[in-house]
Design a protein around this motif. Sequence first.
Motif, PDB file in Angstrom:
ATOM      1  N   SER A  15      -4.699  -5.904  -4.111  1.00 47.46           N
ATOM      2  CA  SER A  15      -5.645  -6.339  -3.085  1.00 47.46           C
ATOM      3  C   SER A  15      -6.882  -5.434  -3.090  1.00 47.46           C
ATOM      4  CB  SER A  15      -4.939  -6.250  -1.715  1.00 47.46           C
ATOM      5  OG  SER A  15      -5.839  -6.466  -0.650  1.00 47.46           O
ATOM      6  N   ILE A  17      -9.906  -2.999  -2.929  1.00 45.11           N
ATOM      7  CA  ILE A  17     -10.561  -2.037  -3.823  1.00 45.11           C
ATOM      8  C   ILE A  17      -9.718  -1.776  -5.071  1.00 45.11           C
ATOM      9  CG2 ILE A  17     -11.181   0.425  -3.970  1.00 45.11           C
ATOM     10  CD1 ILE A  17     -12.351   0.124  -1.101  1.00 45.11           C
ATOM     11  N   ASP A  36       1.576  -1.867  -7.141  1.00 40.71           N
ATOM     12  CA  ASP A  36       1.412  -1.972  -5.688  1.00 40.71           C
ATOM     13  C   ASP A  36       2.800  -1.870  -5.061  1.00 40.71           C
ATOM     14  OD1 ASP A  36      -1.229  -3.210  -3.937  1.00 40.71           O
ATOM     15  OD2 ASP A  36       0.702  -3.148  -2.899  1.00 40.71           O
ATOM     16  N   TYR A 149      -6.262   8.648   9.890  1.00 36.43           N
ATOM     17  CA  TYR A 149      -6.903   8.164   8.658  1.00 36.43           C
ATOM     18  C   TYR A 149      -8.025   9.109   8.227  1.00 36.43           C
ATOM     19  CZ  TYR A 149      -9.526   4.897   5.678  1.00 36.43           C
ATOM     20  OH  TYR A 149     -10.184   4.299   4.639  1.00 36.43           O
ATOM     21  N   THR A 182     -16.253  -1.702   3.128  1.00 32.99           N
ATOM     22  CA  THR A 182     -16.195  -2.494   1.899  1.00 32.99           C
ATOM     23  C   THR A 182     -15.454  -3.794   2.158  1.00 32.99           C
ATOM     24  OG1 THR A 182     -16.147  -0.439   0.637  1.00 32.99           O
ATOM     25  CG2 THR A 182     -15.466  -2.432  -0.523  1.00 32.99           C
ATOM     26  N   THR A 184     -13.017  -6.249   1.824  1.00 32.94           N
ATOM     27  CA  THR A 184     -11.681  -6.367   1.212  1.00 32.94           C
ATOM     28  C   THR A 184     -10.791  -7.127   2.202  1.00 32.94           C
ATOM     29  OG1 THR A 184     -10.807  -4.366   2.269  1.00 32.94           O
ATOM     30  CG2 THR A 184     -11.884  -4.065   0.135  1.00 32.94           C
TER      31      THR A 184
HETATM   32  N1  LIG Z   1     -12.277  -1.457   2.923  1.00 30.54           N
HETATM   33  C1  LIG Z   1     -12.949  -0.413   3.357  1.00 30.54           C
HETATM   34  O1  LIG Z   1     -13.930  -0.560   4.138  1.00 30.54           O
HETATM   35  C2  LIG Z   1     -12.601   0.978   2.882  1.00 30.54           C
HETATM   36  C3  LIG Z   1     -13.522   2.008   3.112  1.00 30.54           C
HETATM   37  C4  LIG Z   1     -13.227   3.297   2.684  1.00 30.54           C
HETATM   38  C5  LIG Z   1     -12.031   3.561   2.010  1.00 30.54           C
HETATM   39  N2  LIG Z   1     -11.160   2.546   1.806  1.00 30.54           N
HETATM   40  C6  LIG Z   1      -9.916   2.895   1.106  1.00 30.54           C
HETATM   41  O2  LIG Z   1      -9.725   2.070  -0.022  1.00 30.54           O
HETATM   42  C7  LIG Z   1      -8.340   1.909  -0.275  1.00 30.54           C
HETATM   43  C8  LIG Z   1      -8.032   0.419  -0.372  1.00 30.54           C
HETATM   44  O3  LIG Z   1      -8.368  -0.217   0.854  1.00 30.54           O
HETATM   45  P1  LIG Z   1      -8.664  -1.773   0.922  1.00 30.54           P
HETATM   46  O4  LIG Z   1      -9.725  -1.985   1.924  1.00 30.54           O
HETATM   47  O5  LIG Z   1      -8.816  -2.320  -0.453  1.00 30.54           O
HETATM   48  O6  LIG Z   1      -7.298  -2.274   1.592  1.00 30.54           O
HETATM   49  P2  LIG Z   1      -6.347  -3.517   1.235  1.00 30.54           P
HETATM   50  O7  LIG Z   1      -5.411  -3.606   2.385  1.00 30.54           O
HETATM   51  O8  LIG Z   1      -7.133  -4.722   0.870  1.00 30.54           O
HETATM   52  O9  LIG Z   1      -5.574  -2.996  -0.057  1.00 30.54           O
HETATM   53  C9  LIG Z   1      -4.693  -1.900   0.025  1.00 30.54           C
HETATM   54  C10 LIG Z   1      -3.559  -2.079  -0.970  1.00 30.54           C
HETATM   55  O10 LIG Z   1      -2.723  -0.914  -0.899  1.00 30.54           O
HETATM   56  C11 LIG Z   1      -1.375  -1.353  -0.897  1.00 30.54           C
HETATM   57  N3  LIG Z   1      -0.515  -0.378  -0.237  1.00 30.54           N
HETATM   58  C12 LIG Z   1      -0.418  -0.100   1.094  1.00 30.54           C
HETATM   59  N4  LIG Z   1       0.534   0.825   1.306  1.00 30.54           N
HETATM   60  C13 LIG Z   1       1.044   1.140   0.088  1.00 30.54           C
HETATM   61  C14 LIG Z   1       2.056   2.021  -0.360  1.00 30.54           C
HETATM   62  N5  LIG Z   1       2.767   2.775   0.503  1.00 30.54           N
HETATM   63  N6  LIG Z   1       2.304   2.098  -1.696  1.00 30.54           N
HETATM   64  C15 LIG Z   1       1.618   1.344  -2.562  1.00 30.54           C
HETATM   65  N7  LIG Z   1       0.667   0.460  -2.216  1.00 30.54           N
HETATM   66  C16 LIG Z   1       0.377   0.369  -0.893  1.00 30.54           C
HETATM   67  C17 LIG Z   1      -1.372  -2.691  -0.155  1.00 30.54           C
HETATM   68  O11 LIG Z   1      -0.230  -3.456  -0.472  1.00 30.54           O
HETATM   69  C18 LIG Z   1      -2.677  -3.302  -0.642  1.00 30.54           C
HETATM   70  O12 LIG Z   1      -2.482  -4.087  -1.798  1.00 30.54           O
HETATM   71  C19 LIG Z   1      -7.605   2.614   0.871  1.00 30.54           C
HETATM   72  O13 LIG Z   1      -7.276   3.928   0.476  1.00 30.54           O
HETATM   73  C20 LIG Z   1      -8.669   2.673   1.959  1.00 30.54           C
HETATM   74  O14 LIG Z   1      -8.483   3.752   2.808  1.00 30.54           O
HETATM   75  C21 LIG Z   1     -11.412   1.265   2.217  1.00 30.54           C
END
Ligand SMILES: NC(=O)c1ccc[n+]([C@@H]2O[C@H](COP(=O)([O-])OP(=O)(O)OC[C@H]3O[C@@H](n4cnc5c(N)ncnc54)[C@H](O)[C@@H]3O)[C@@H](O)[C@H]2O)c1
Length: 258
Positions: A15, A17, A36, A149, A182, A184
């Motif tokens: 999913s 990023i 994942d 977080y 971002t 997502t």
């Molecule tokens: N979307 C944003 O605005 C944003 C901004 C800054 C940082 N981030 C960081 O980017 C990363 C991805 O976020 P995203 O927005 O793509 O979220 P998302 O929920 O779309 O994707 C996260 C993925 O991580 C997986 N996941 C969750 N817990 C897990 C675990 N214990 N073991 C393995 N996989 C696991 C989920 O199944 C999912 O596929 C995260 O670290 C988040 O903190 C996101």
Amino acid sequence: MIGDGRLVLVTGAASGIGEACARALAQDGFRALATDIAPPPPERRHADCIYWDAPFDVSDPDLVAREIEAIEARHGPIDGCVHAAGVLGRMSPAEKLRADVWRREIDVDLSGTFYVAQAVGRKMIARGRGAIVLVASITATTTSSAHAYSAAKAGVASLTRTLASEWGRRGVRVNAVSPGFTRTQGLERALQSGVMDEARMAESSAMGRIVEAREVGAAASFLICDRASAITGANLPVDAGFLAGVTWDPYGRARSQA
Ligand SMILES: NC(=O)c1ccc[n+]([C@@H]2O[C@H](COP(=O)([O-])OP(=O)(O)OC[C@H]3O[C@@H](n4cnc5c(N)ncnc54)[C@H](O)[C@@H]3O)[C@@H](O)[C@H]2O)c1
């Protein structure tokens, strides 16, 4: 081709990023191995990525070490790792934050980052080469009401510098990307809950917009590839200028509108 078929493990790749990082790496000629906690459904799989269907829960250190052994036995040495697995933070006043919420976010977002970096790092330092990219966040250097977080992401930024210093002479580079807001599936859930608002997120950034996941993927792939061969210990914001622009409002919103 930039990646030359080298194997890059991506966590959280079902999913958002992580998915975008796997795709960017594959397009740059790496073999992108998508892991994942649960594999993506068939309609969310990409022909240019390799899928590892066993659960890869980054918060379980023994499982992570075991799966990395199994991945190397099946696919060969892991040359790079983009660690994008994570849970977005629950927002609440500090005085009301529940301990179970604190623990879960620290377990997945901070401890999980260390477990993955440690397990792939062991392999890489033994071979004298490798590159790791950790996904931090703009909250690593600012503040937010997602207390656990933000603390976890500040820890990720710190780990990036520490591991880069420790492993630099062993041939392993460690960098971070810090995405701004971002687009997502994870962010979509926060928007749907009504807690956050896209227009306000966009307004805070210099470029007046949020970030697309593929833009984070492109930055991560760059930091993995040899073009970044002298870059280690960096934490690259991929934030459409959020960190640069967020302090602008007190100056009377005098931005150029041209
Ligand atoms: N979307 C944003 O605005 C944003 C901004 C800054 C940082 N981030 C960081 O980017 C990363 C991805 O976020 P995203 O927005 O793509 O979220 P998302 O929920 O779309 O994707 C996260 C993925 O991580 C997986 N996941 C969750 N817990 C897990 C675990 N214990 N073991 C393995 N996989 C696991 C989920 O199944 C999912 O596929 C995260 O670290 C988040 O903190 C996101």
